[in-house]
Design a protein around this motif. Structure first.
Motif, PDB file in Angstrom:
ATOM      1  N   ALA A 168      38.808  28.301  32.911  1.00  0.00           N
ATOM      2  CA  ALA A 168      39.582  29.539  32.751  1.00  0.00           C
ATOM      3  C   ALA A 168      38.823  30.716  33.355  1.00  0.00           C
ATOM      4  O   ALA A 168      37.629  30.885  33.115  1.00  0.00           O
ATOM      5  CB  ALA A 168      39.843  29.789  31.274  1.00  0.00           C
ATOM      6  N   GLY A 169      39.502  31.508  34.150  1.00  0.00           N
ATOM      7  CA  GLY A 169      38.926  32.737  34.695  1.00  0.00           C
ATOM      8  C   GLY A 169      38.029  32.507  35.902  1.00  0.00           C
ATOM      9  O   GLY A 169      37.542  33.468  36.501  1.00  0.00           O
ATOM     10  N   SER A 170      37.778  31.240  36.283  1.00  0.00           N
ATOM     11  CA  SER A 170      36.896  31.008  37.443  1.00  0.00           C
ATOM     12  C   SER A 170      37.626  31.390  38.725  1.00  0.00           C
ATOM     13  O   SER A 170      38.859  31.440  38.769  1.00  0.00           O
ATOM     14  CB  SER A 170      36.476  29.538  37.516  1.00  0.00           C
ATOM     15  OG  SER A 170      37.589  28.756  37.914  1.00  0.00           O
TER      16      SER A 170
ATOM     17  N   GLN B 259      40.074  28.776  39.778  1.00  0.00           N
ATOM     18  CA  GLN B 259      41.367  28.782  39.086  1.00  0.00           C
ATOM     19  C   GLN B 259      42.233  29.962  39.536  1.00  0.00           C
ATOM     20  O   GLN B 259      43.440  29.821  39.730  1.00  0.00           O
ATOM     21  CB  GLN B 259      41.161  28.832  37.570  1.00  0.00           C
ATOM     22  CG  GLN B 259      42.456  28.574  36.850  1.00  0.00           C
ATOM     23  CD  GLN B 259      42.327  28.689  35.356  1.00  0.00           C
ATOM     24  OE1 GLN B 259      42.050  29.770  34.842  1.00  0.00           O
ATOM     25  NE2 GLN B 259      42.512  27.576  34.669  1.00  0.00           N
ATOM     26  N   ARG B 260      41.582  31.110  39.733  1.00  0.00           N
ATOM     27  CA  ARG B 260      42.352  32.284  40.209  1.00  0.00           C
ATOM     28  C   ARG B 260      43.007  31.956  41.552  1.00  0.00           C
ATOM     29  O   ARG B 260      44.153  32.289  41.800  1.00  0.00           O
ATOM     30  CB  ARG B 260      41.432  33.502  40.365  1.00  0.00           C
ATOM     31  CG  ARG B 260      41.216  34.257  39.058  1.00  0.00           C
ATOM     32  CD  ARG B 260      40.766  35.690  39.326  1.00  0.00           C
ATOM     33  NE  ARG B 260      39.590  35.768  40.178  1.00  0.00           N
ATOM     34  CZ  ARG B 260      38.346  35.621  39.751  1.00  0.00           C
ATOM     35  NH1 ARG B 260      38.111  35.389  38.476  1.00  0.00           N
ATOM     36  NH2 ARG B 260      37.320  35.703  40.588  1.00  0.00           N
TER      37      ARG B 260
ATOM     38  N   ARG C 252      45.982  29.556  41.106  1.00  0.00           N
ATOM     39  CA  ARG C 252      47.165  30.233  40.546  1.00  0.00           C
ATOM     40  C   ARG C 252      47.835  31.100  41.613  1.00  0.00           C
ATOM     41  O   ARG C 252      49.056  31.139  41.728  1.00  0.00           O
ATOM     42  CB  ARG C 252      46.750  31.126  39.374  1.00  0.00           C
ATOM     43  CG  ARG C 252      46.407  30.310  38.186  1.00  0.00           C
ATOM     44  CD  ARG C 252      46.544  31.093  36.910  1.00  0.00           C
ATOM     45  NE  ARG C 252      46.378  30.201  35.795  1.00  0.00           N
ATOM     46  CZ  ARG C 252      45.724  30.495  34.698  1.00  0.00           C
ATOM     47  NH1 ARG C 252      45.191  31.690  34.543  1.00  0.00           N
ATOM     48  NH2 ARG C 252      45.641  29.614  33.725  1.00  0.00           N
TER      49      ARG C 252
END
Ligand code: HEM
Length: 456
Positions: A201-203, A206-207, A210
């Protein structure tokens, strides 16, 4: 190790890990690439932590490579980072598939479609004038690069996909920047981090995923809407999307996805950077700016330019050409050799990655006098005719040259012509703007500038 016979001369090696080069790279990466050309020549074997490349900067070699793109020189593995986003779209595909794709889409770029595009650009100039008039007194600089990226993205949506992207622009713009910034560093991430990082999450991984998903969703939505209209016989469009859906592979959802993302990317950011660097150049060169203002006033008298005005605005065209020389948005072109090649007496093995640098070749002191001086008069018809092939390549050349060249030049000239009559842009105090070599050449800090209305 590739085989090089003992009597063949190989290129001088620059090991970027050496302290003197490390320091140069830290200070200014583009200056570093200039420095190794000056100190080591036009063929340099540059060893970076995540890539070994041959930097090729002599116009004769550049012209040869670009002319033989597709047969002898492939796009190769140096494009793998962009393939994460756009798969095998026309800019990353290799022959023979590339040729089929290019042929299917090329007719969309015929000049007869330019009137529609010019009308759309006129709207975007009016919108920008209105927005800037509202913003001029709020005491804050505008972020020129972001503003221009939004303007060109909106125009691309209308022209390429006949879609009003306005509602999506802030999110689209942001997601494109997240994706491209991530891909710029892609070769530096270890494979397991790229894969596993997507679940953290938040890496940044991942950004990126998304943001890419969001872009795919918007592209998919545009395609679905068009297919619905076609089923109801309500679309007689001749835009890029129509050509794509009618192409031999238009039934293939993956290909449609790849090309949609290719044109979302290629169709706006490069033009936005050209317009942004033009504002930068005008602020730095008041005499050029004054001459441009006089030309615009004489021909347009305050009205928004049309396509028909452009032949009467030769200085505007030269200003844009000179901007593209000093700040080529596509600052690097990558290729891979398929056989051993010799440039300047130096042998390069098959399978090597070549890095052609418009930014450096456009400043080559054997071909450009006072290369760092901004001088639009380098682009008089006589001087253009006398120029060595390969010395000026902002749109590439040969079979893989830019498909959107005329579209991009049209948009840049109309936007600058329309807005510079009413506005001067001036650097925010203390802003030290440097070219940042991302996927395209961005001005640092997104180019903060103050708006100054002009009385015409
Ligand atoms: C000032 C703006 C632009 C610049 C400086 C620019 C520059 C370039 C360059 C240098 C290449 C060649 C890349 C290579 O050889 O590896 C290229 C290819 C391409 N450009 Fe542009 N471009 C611009 C605007 C556009 C626009 C507006 C579009 C589409 C609407 C576009 C679509 C493409 C496509 C599809 C290719 C790939 C062509 C192929 O491989 O066959 N470009 N561009």
């Amino acid at each position: 190790m590739p085989f090089v016979s003992p009597d063949e001369i190989s290129a001088p090696v620059v090991d970027a890990a050496q302290p003197q080069w490390r320091e140069s790279i830290r200070r200014d990466f583009m200056q570093f690439r200039m420095q190794i050309q000056r100190e080591c020549g036009d063929v340099v074997n540059l060893q970076m932590p995540h890539a070994h490349i041959h930097q090729i900067t002599h116009p004769e070699d550049v012209a040869f490579i670009l002319k033989n793109s597709g047969a002898r020189f492939l796009k190769g593995s140096s494009w793998d980072h962009l393939r994460q986003m756009i798969g095998n779209g026309v800019i990353t595909a290799e022959p023979p598939r590339w040729l089929e794709q290019r042929r299917a889409l090329q007719p969309t770029f015929l000049r007869r479609y330019h009137d529609r595009f010019a009308a759309r650009i006129a709207h975007s100039i009016e919108d920008t004038n209105t927005r800037w008039r509202a913003a001029v007194n709020d005491g804050k600089p505008i972020q020129v690069a972001l503003e221009m990226a939004q303007l060109t993205l909106e125009n691309a949506g209308h022209t390429l996909f006949d879609t009003d992207l306005r509602a999506h622009i802030p999110a689209l713009s942001r997601d494109i920047i997240v994706v491209l910034n991530y891909l710029q560093g892609w070769f530096g991430y270890q494979t397991h981090k790229r894969i596993l990082g997507g679940f953290v999450a938040g890496s940044r991984h991942q950004r990126y995923r998304r943001a890419l998903k969001n872009l795919e969703n918007i592209a998919g939505e545009i395609v679905r809407r068009r297919q619905d209209l076609r089923r109801q016989n309500e679309s007689e469009n001749h835009d890029l999307l129509a050509a794509l859906l009618d192409s031999p592979r238009g039934e293939n959802a993956k290909i449609v996805r790849d090309e949609m993302l290719t044109f979302l990317f290629t169709g706006h950011e490069t033009t936005a950077m050209t317009i942004s660097w033009t504002w930068h150049a005008l602020a730095e060169n008041p005499a050029v700016e004054e001459r441009l203002h006089a030309e615009l006033a004489g021909v347009l008298q305050g009205r928004i330019p049309t396509r028909a005005d452009l032949p009467h605005l030769p200085f505007l065209r030269r200003v844009v050409s000179e901007v593209l020389r000093l700040y080529p948005p596509v600052w690097v072109l990558m290729r891979q050799t398929t056989q051993s090649e010799t440039f300047r007496g130096v042998t390069i093995p098959a399978g090597a990655n070549l890095s052609i640098l418009p930014y450096v070749t456009h400043r080559h002191s054997d071909f450009w006098q006072r290369p760092e001086t901004f001088d639009p008069q380098r682009f008089t018809p006589e001087k253009e005719a006398a120029r060595a092939p390969g010395a000026y390549i902002p749109f590439g050349s040969g079979p893989r040259q830019c498909m959107g060249k005329h579209t991009a030049l049209l948009e840049t000239q109309l936007v600058i012509g329309g807005l510079a009559q009413h506005w001067k842009l001036r650097f925010a105090p203390g802003a030290q703007i440097k070219p940042v070599p991302g996927i395209t050449l961005w001005p640092s800090q997104n180019l903060p500038m103050f708006l100054q209305p002009r009385i015409v």
